[in-house]
Design a protein around this motif. Structure first.
Motif, mmCIF file in Angstrom:
data_model
loop_
_atom_site.group_PDB
_atom_site.id
_atom_site.type_symbol
_atom_site.label_atom_id
_atom_site.label_comp_id
_atom_site.label_asym_id
_atom_site.label_seq_id
_atom_site.Cartn_x
_atom_site.Cartn_y
_atom_site.Cartn_z
ATOM 1 N N LEU A 216 -18.611 -21.699 -103.659
ATOM 2 C CA LEU A 216 -19.052 -20.475 -103.000
ATOM 3 C C LEU A 216 -18.399 -20.274 -101.646
ATOM 4 O O LEU A 216 -17.900 -19.179 -101.346
ATOM 5 C CB LEU A 216 -20.581 -20.481 -102.857
ATOM 6 C CG LEU A 216 -21.190 -19.283 -102.104
ATOM 7 C CD1 LEU A 216 -20.847 -17.962 -102.789
ATOM 8 C CD2 LEU A 216 -22.708 -19.457 -101.977
ATOM 9 N N GLU A 217 -18.408 -21.310 -100.808
ATOM 10 C CA GLU A 217 -17.869 -21.173 -99.449
ATOM 11 C C GLU A 217 -16.388 -20.798 -99.466
ATOM 12 O O GLU A 217 -15.925 -20.006 -98.634
ATOM 13 C CB GLU A 217 -18.070 -22.460 -98.653
ATOM 14 C CG GLU A 217 -19.532 -22.810 -98.376
ATOM 15 C CD GLU A 217 -20.251 -23.400 -99.586
ATOM 16 O OE1 GLU A 217 -19.562 -23.758 -100.577
ATOM 17 O OE2 GLU A 217 -21.500 -23.491 -99.555
ATOM 18 N N MET B 113 -19.306 -11.918 -102.160
ATOM 19 C CA MET B 113 -18.810 -10.806 -101.359
ATOM 20 C C MET B 113 -19.584 -10.602 -100.052
ATOM 21 O O MET B 113 -19.351 -9.633 -99.337
ATOM 22 C CB MET B 113 -18.893 -9.505 -102.170
ATOM 23 C CG MET B 113 -18.259 -9.568 -103.541
ATOM 24 S SD MET B 113 -16.512 -9.979 -103.459
ATOM 25 C CE MET B 113 -16.045 -9.857 -105.183
ATOM 26 N N SER B 114 -20.494 -11.504 -99.722
ATOM 27 C CA SER B 114 -21.426 -11.281 -98.615
ATOM 28 C C SER B 114 -20.752 -11.085 -97.260
ATOM 29 O O SER B 114 -21.299 -10.410 -96.384
ATOM 30 C CB SER B 114 -22.431 -12.438 -98.531
ATOM 31 O OG SER B 114 -21.751 -13.666 -98.258
ATOM 32 N N GLU B 115 -19.562 -11.657 -97.068
ATOM 33 C CA GLU B 115 -18.894 -11.546 -95.771
ATOM 34 C C GLU B 115 -17.695 -10.602 -95.806
ATOM 35 O O GLU B 115 -16.934 -10.529 -94.844
ATOM 36 C CB GLU B 115 -18.456 -12.940 -95.303
ATOM 37 C CG GLU B 115 -19.626 -13.888 -95.085
ATOM 38 C CD GLU B 115 -19.186 -15.214 -94.489
ATOM 39 O OE1 GLU B 115 -18.359 -15.214 -93.570
ATOM 40 O OE2 GLU B 115 -19.681 -16.256 -94.955
ATOM 41 N N THR C 95 -20.148 -17.884 -112.943
ATOM 42 C CA THR C 95 -21.591 -18.138 -112.792
ATOM 43 C C THR C 95 -22.144 -17.805 -111.409
ATOM 44 O O THR C 95 -23.345 -17.548 -111.278
ATOM 45 C CB THR C 95 -21.915 -19.621 -113.075
ATOM 46 O OG1 THR C 95 -21.107 -20.448 -112.232
ATOM 47 C CG2 THR C 95 -21.644 -19.986 -114.533
ATOM 48 N N ILE C 96 -21.329 -17.810 -110.365
ATOM 49 C CA ILE C 96 -21.842 -17.618 -109.000
ATOM 50 C C ILE C 96 -22.182 -16.150 -108.766
ATOM 51 O O ILE C 96 -21.494 -15.252 -109.252
ATOM 52 C CB ILE C 96 -20.802 -18.091 -107.958
ATOM 53 C CG1 ILE C 96 -20.499 -19.574 -108.139
ATOM 54 C CG2 ILE C 96 -21.310 -17.852 -106.540
ATOM 55 C CD1 ILE C 96 -19.406 -20.102 -107.229
ATOM 56 N N SER C 97 -23.233 -15.905 -108.009
ATOM 57 C CA SER C 97 -23.641 -14.544 -107.674
ATOM 58 C C SER C 97 -22.495 -13.780 -107.022
ATOM 59 O O SER C 97 -21.923 -14.214 -106.018
ATOM 60 C CB SER C 97 -24.835 -14.582 -106.714
ATOM 61 O OG SER C 97 -25.013 -13.330 -106.080
ATOM 62 N N VAL C 98 -22.154 -12.627 -107.596
ATOM 63 C CA VAL C 98 -21.084 -11.787 -107.048
ATOM 64 C C VAL C 98 -21.468 -11.287 -105.656
ATOM 65 O O VAL C 98 -20.634 -11.240 -104.748
ATOM 66 C CB VAL C 98 -20.789 -10.608 -107.993
ATOM 67 C CG1 VAL C 98 -19.768 -9.653 -107.377
ATOM 68 C CG2 VAL C 98 -20.272 -11.113 -109.336
#
Length: 283
Positions: A94-95, A127-129, A120-123
């Motif tokens: 993720l990071e 894209m949070s940053e 599998t990781i939340s899109v």
């Protein structure tokens, strides 16, 4: 939006496959990785794959050369600033993905489409940053990317209809079938269904119900699957399995209670092929 140049981040197994699929479909590709040698190795593997298909008569030799000519490589992420669309295909960390999209938000044009190939990781987390969240989405290819026809298009919390439309158009143009996951759920569509199946196969093995060979045979000859669950896990790589399970843990555990949607169809007399109607109409 007229997509002409597509950036692919990550020259590993999936990234190389995506680059091949996209270039074969006619788009110009800029393949990025942190070392040029990774990109060159990927390009050599793409050429070998294409050449093998040409020798088998599946594609022409002209297409082999045209596809390779469409793929440029770089170890400078800023070179992707000219791309109309970027597809990230780095390891499922993720990071790492977040840092890439944070940088893409400053590099890419405001009208560029940014996609993650996460399985599998939340899109939305990926894209949070990024400063261009409305133009971001999941575009999940399946292994091997040049061969498998399906692409999952996953909406984040901010993805617009226009973004989804462009991604579906690109998928269609390169010969893929796009399906839409309407909101950002663990596992999306395919892996949410698949890993429930794989987990039950593992329980059958670990509980001593059957050998892995017999479970694989049961699924292939009983359900006409092209390969069994253990063969599938081996092909995908067992090292990705724990990461996928961790991502899926927040989903509710499936129970054996019959779902309300099935009960409703039965009440309506929609019993499947035998009645002419079920989930689909057969008359």
């Amino acid at each position: 939006m007229n997509i002409q140049t597509i950036g692919v981040i990550g020259a590993g197994q999936m990234g190389a496959g995506i680059a091949q699929a996209v270039a074969t479909g006619g788009y110009r590709v800029i393949l990025y990785d942190i070392k040029e040698e990774y990109c060159e190795n990927a390009k050599e593997k793409i050429y070998a794959s294409l050449k093998k298909r040409a020798e088998a008569g599946k594609i022409t030799t002209d297409l082999v050369e045209n596809t390779i000519e469409k793929i440029n490589t770089t170890e400078d992420l800023k070179q992707l600033g000219i791309c109309d669309m970027v597809i990230e295909a780095v390891p499922e960390v993720l990071e790492l993905k977040q840092s890439i999209f944070k940088e893409l938000g400053t590099i890419c044009r405001p009208d560029a489409i940014l996609c993650t190939n996460t399985s599998t990781i939340s899109v939305s987390q990926v894209m949070s940053e990024c400063t261009m969240k409305e133009r971001c989405a999941g575009m999940h290819f399946f292994f091997p990317a040049p061969v498998m026809k399906l692409v999952e298009v996953i909406r984040s919390n901010d993805t617009t209809d226009a973004t989804v439309s462009v991604i579906k158009q690109v998928a269609s143009y390169i010969g893929k079938t796009a399906i839409e996951c309407k909101f950002d759920t663990p596992g999306f569509i395919v892996n949410r269904c698949l890993f429930a199946f794989l987990q039950e196969a593992l329980h059958c093995y670990e509980d001593g119900i059957a050998t892995i060979e017999d479970i694989d045979t049961a699924m292939k000859q009983g359900l006409n699957h092209p390969m069994g669950p253990f063969e599938m896990m081996d092909m995908s790589g067992l090292d990705i399995y724990p990461h996928a399970c961790e991502s899926l843990r927040e989903l509710p555990v499936t129970t054996w209670e019959c779902c309300d949607s099935v009960k409703k169809l039965i009440e309506e007399g929609r019993l499947g092929r035998k009645s002419g109607h079920g989930w689909y109409d057969y008359k």
